[in-house]
Design an enzyme around this catalytic site. Structure first.
Site, short mmCIF file in Angstrom:
data_model
loop_
_atom_site.label_atom_id
_atom_site.label_comp_id
_atom_site.label_asym_id
_atom_site.label_seq_id
_atom_site.Cartn_x
_atom_site.Cartn_y
_atom_site.Cartn_z
N HIS A 280 8.57 -35.52 -20.40
CA HIS A 280 8.12 -36.00 -19.14
C HIS A 280 6.98 -35.47 -18.67
O HIS A 280 6.80 -35.21 -17.53
CB HIS A 280 9.62 -35.76 -18.01
CG HIS A 280 10.82 -36.59 -18.51
ND1 HIS A 280 10.91 -37.82 -18.30
CD2 HIS A 280 11.84 -35.97 -19.07
CE1 HIS A 280 12.06 -38.11 -18.77
NE2 HIS A 280 12.79 -37.00 -19.30
N LYS B 268 6.96 -12.52 -16.87
CA LYS B 268 6.33 -11.24 -17.39
C LYS B 268 5.08 -11.31 -18.16
O LYS B 268 4.29 -10.80 -18.05
CB LYS B 268 7.59 -10.89 -18.44
CG LYS B 268 8.73 -10.08 -17.73
CD LYS B 268 8.50 -8.91 -17.13
CE LYS B 268 9.18 -8.50 -15.83
NZ LYS B 268 8.99 -9.43 -14.71
N ARG C 213 2.54 1.30 -7.19
CA ARG C 213 2.56 0.40 -5.95
C ARG C 213 1.55 -0.52 -6.07
O ARG C 213 1.51 -1.92 -5.60
CB ARG C 213 2.45 0.87 -4.76
CG ARG C 213 3.97 1.61 -4.41
CD ARG C 213 3.92 2.28 -3.14
NE ARG C 213 4.11 1.50 -2.08
CZ ARG C 213 5.31 1.21 -1.38
NH1 ARG C 213 6.25 1.67 -1.99
NH2 ARG C 213 5.11 0.45 -0.18
N TRP D 61 -4.36 -1.85 -1.03
CA TRP D 61 -4.32 -3.08 -1.81
C TRP D 61 -4.79 -4.31 -0.90
O TRP D 61 -4.26 -4.50 0.14
CB TRP D 61 -2.77 -3.67 -2.09
CG TRP D 61 -2.66 -4.20 -3.38
CD1 TRP D 61 -1.63 -4.80 -3.99
CD2 TRP D 61 -3.73 -4.33 -4.67
NE1 TRP D 61 -1.83 -5.32 -5.23
CE2 TRP D 61 -2.91 -4.91 -5.77
CE3 TRP D 61 -5.08 -3.46 -4.89
CZ2 TRP D 61 -3.66 -5.10 -6.99
CZ3 TRP D 61 -5.43 -3.72 -6.18
CH2 TRP D 61 -4.79 -4.29 -7.14
N LYS E 216 4.00 -3.07 -6.45
CA LYS E 216 5.38 -3.19 -6.81
C LYS E 216 6.37 -3.56 -5.93
O LYS E 216 7.37 -4.16 -6.00
CB LYS E 216 5.65 -1.59 -7.10
CG LYS E 216 7.03 -1.10 -7.75
CD LYS E 216 7.47 -1.89 -9.05
CE LYS E 216 8.86 -1.80 -9.69
NZ LYS E 216 9.25 -2.44 -11.00
N GLU F 212 11.78 -16.27 -16.15
CA GLU F 212 11.40 -14.58 -16.33
C GLU F 212 10.51 -14.25 -17.41
O GLU F 212 9.60 -13.46 -17.36
CB GLU F 212 12.77 -13.86 -16.36
CG GLU F 212 12.53 -12.33 -16.43
CD GLU F 212 11.65 -11.89 -15.26
OE1 GLU F 212 11.16 -10.68 -15.23
OE2 GLU F 212 11.50 -12.52 -14.36
N ASN G 110 0.51 0.39 6.35
CA ASN G 110 0.94 -0.64 5.66
C ASN G 110 1.46 -1.85 6.50
O ASN G 110 2.08 -1.72 7.47
CB ASN G 110 2.18 -0.13 4.77
CG ASN G 110 1.72 0.91 3.95
OD1 ASN G 110 0.57 1.08 3.49
ND2 ASN G 110 2.54 1.45 2.94
N GLY G 111 1.23 -2.99 5.92
CA GLY G 111 1.65 -4.29 6.54
C GLY G 111 0.43 -5.20 7.12
O GLY G 111 -0.58 -4.85 6.68
N CYS H 228 0.79 -1.27 -0.06
CA CYS H 228 0.11 0.08 0.10
C CYS H 228 0.86 1.13 0.16
O CYS H 228 2.12 1.04 0.12
CB CYS H 228 -0.86 -0.11 1.18
SG CYS H 228 -1.84 -1.54 1.27
N GLU I 23 2.42 -11.65 -15.74
CA GLU I 23 1.94 -10.63 -14.88
C GLU I 23 1.41 -9.20 -15.59
O GLU I 23 0.45 -8.90 -15.04
CB GLU I 23 3.35 -9.92 -14.71
CG GLU I 23 4.16 -10.62 -13.34
CD GLU I 23 5.49 -9.81 -13.19
OE1 GLU I 23 5.96 -9.57 -12.07
OE2 GLU I 23 6.24 -9.46 -14.09
#
Length: 607
Positions: free
Chosen positions: A503, A484, A27, A73, A602, A480, A99-100, A2, A487
């Protein structure tokens, strides 16, 4: 996750707070709110959705010299106005932004309810406001101090009271908080961009610090209650560096900033004679020789950079390296002693799982080296050695330029260590350094070919299932590249070592399934051709990424993207760039909010 902003001074707090909230949008958030003091009464406004909803709801004549604001958030309770911050006591005498996560909030809530306190939200944060109100006897600082004794978890707090309109209380525990120092005004924020328009002079709070802000003074106490003096740091970059600069999104701007970002790292870390110089890292030959093992600890994209780091450190130094996800490492029982080097990697320097892993390792005597982008961040401050990537502000939630500079950092650290302990021949060292110097220009050549990548994306953006395969270092880049795409495009993608296809995963390949084959390792090139043929035999489609000189792959690929020729070991610095562009264009074509993908933030400052 947040965003926090607070203002106290001689000017109107409202525009400063709204502007600060907008600078924190990157964020991630689902609601926002503001609390200001007018005539010894708290005025609180909260809205679900974008900050513009909050801004439009405010009376244009609102004026106050003190206020706090927040972007939320959702963690506890769905996105809604009632669950948005600030939260407040029953009589609206106390307002809190947080925040937290408060881990024991249910226990505190049940106790407060037994004291006839009525809750209106589903959040953990509301218990803080009621707890401070319960302990308030005319001294806000004392009430906050007493309340903190009951809280267990991670938090950055901003607290105001209608009865004390001349102060803001700020507290930091495991969640970042910065103080901005102005002339006749002061600020609190969860991140520098929120206050950079107003001041470049900042103080970073350490764990368990409490700050009391008035318009003319900031007083800070540590966890023991002792008053402490903090160094004032000056931010070297300005908001222009964080603006879009004519690009439609921060994400594409930051992808295009990679040649410059890589060049800056090279200029800072490789001197004119080709010697790698690591200021901020004090590892001597003796220090390196006594190491028994190295752990790389990171999350998400930084974890993928760590996978590349493991490969190059082991290859050059012959030292054993293990890569661990921060959220798992901290709950294991890793073998750590004074001969262990822990390398923590985090763009923000505030990733909570990585930070907590750092602290656990440090308690057991390990040496801590950090790779971070944000100067003065928690991980940087708590490390023995710090390598700043100097990538500049990265606003897009999906990390791009931070990833490539993190990878380059690992190459430089590995070469430096190998040179110190003589595990690399001088000719090989010079060859790699010379090739590294060519990387910025090579990345620019890839970026110049963006139209071809866009055309491929136009044919594939409606695809809902995409696979990535590779061998050797190409596997790490596949991970990666897949992340991306997930996301920002929300496409279900999966990365797998090409040799593992048969496999199990090959059962998912059917007609026109897109498989991205990253084939940049010359010694494994022929094996990749065989894996591609396996996909083609199942009528799948192939997008191949290969060096310019490798032409055979064209005959068995539906699409082909070339990267400039370089040493196999350096290809990750190049092969990820077209994959970033591919993910970006896929997201744009699907109509997504590229810079603020759903459900993501973020900086992940909670578990």
């Amino acid at each position: 996750m947040c965003g926090i902003i607070g203002y106290i001074g001689g000017n109107n707090a409202v525009p400063a707070i709204i502007d600060g909230l907008k600078k924190l949008e990157y964020r991630g958030y689902d609601s926002s709110g503001i609390a200001i003091n007018i005539d010894d009464k708290l005025v609180i406004e909260k809205k679900e959705g974008r900050i513009i909803n909050l801004e439009n709801s405010l009376d244009v004549n609102l004026y106050s010299n003190i206020g706090i604001g927040h972007t939320r958030w959702a963690t506890h309770g769905e996105p809604s106005e009632v669950n948005a911050h600030p939260h407040f006591s029953t009589d609206k005498s106390i307002a809190v932004i947080h925040n937290g996560i408060i881990e024991n909030y249910l226990e505190i809530k049940k106790w407060l309810e037994s004291e006839n306190v009525r809750f209106v939200s589903e959040t953990d944060t509301e218990v803080i406001a009621h707890l401070i109100s319960y302990n308030y006897n005319g001294d806000l600082e004392e009430a906050v101090t007493e309340s903190l004794k009951r809280l267990r978890g991670a938090y950055a707090l901003g607290v105001i009271s209608k009865d004390e309109p001349d102060k803001i209380i700020a507290v930091r525990k495991d969640s970042p908080l910065v103080i901005g120092l102005g002339e006749g005004e002061n600020f609190i924020a969860s991140d520098v961009p929120a206050i950079l328009k107003n001041t470049k002079n900042v103080v970073y709070l350490d764990n368990d610090d409490m700050a009391i802000l008035t318009k003319d003074e900031v007083v800070i106490y540590n966890g023991n209650g002792d008053r402490v003096e903090k160094d004032i740091e000056t931010i070297e970059w300005d908001m222009e560096a964080a603006e879009k600069g004519g690009y439609p999104h921060f994400t594409i701007k930051e992808i295009n900033e990679q040649p410059d970002g890589i060049q800056k790292v090279i200029d800072r870390r490789i001197n004119d004679s080709g010697k790698i110089v690591l200021d901020g890292i004090n590892l001597t030959k003796k220090d390196i020789e006594k190491l028994s093992r190295i752990y790389i600890v990171a999350c998400g994209t930084s974890y993928h950079a760590g996978l590349v780091g493991k490969y190059v450190i082991e290859k050059f130094t012959k030292l054993p390296v293990q890569v661990e996800i921060g959220s798992e490492f901290r709950y294991k029982d890793p073998l750590i002693d004074e001969n262990t080097l822990i390398i923590t990697v985090s763009q923000s320097g505030e990733t909570l799982d990585t930070l907590q892993s750092l602290r656990i390792a440090k308690e057991q005597g390990a040496r801590i080296m950090s790779i971070v982008n944000v100067v003065g961040s928690s991980i940087a401050r708590e490390s023995d050695d710090v390598f700043y990537t100097w990538a500049g502000p990265e606003i897009g939630v999906a990390s791009t330029k931070a990833f490539t500079t993190q990878m380059l950092t690992f190459y430089l650290i590995a070469l430096f260590m190998a040179d110190e302990i003589n595990t690399i021949e001088k000719e090989k060292y010079n060859e790699i350094v010379n090739e590294i110097k060519k990387i910025p220009n090579s990345i620019q050549n890839i970026l110049n070919d963006n139209e071809k990548i866009y055309e491929i994306a136009k044919k594939q953006f409606n695809n809902e299932k995409i696979f990535f395969i590779g061998r050797g270092l190409d596997v790490e880049i596949s991970y990666e590249a897949s992340l991306k795409l997930k996301e920002i495009s929300y496409i279900n993608s999966q990365a797998i070592a090409a040799g593992e296809l048969k496999h199990g995963t090959i059962a998912l390949i059917e007609k026109e399934t897109l498989v991205v084959a990253i084939a940049t390792q010359d010694r494994l090139y022929e094996k990749m051709l065989s894996n591609i043929k396996e996909v083609k035999a199942r009528k799948g489609s192939i997008l191949s990424i290969a060096k310019i000189h490798n032409k055979e792959i064209d005959d068995i690929s539906d699409y082909r993207i070339s990267i400039p020729d370089t040493l196999d070991i350096l290809t990750p610095l190049l092969s990820i760039v077209p994959m970033q562009l591919f993910a970006y264009y896929m997201s744009v074509l699907r109509g997504n909010d590229v810079d603020k993908p759903r459900n993501l933030a973020k900086s992940v400052t909670v578990e």
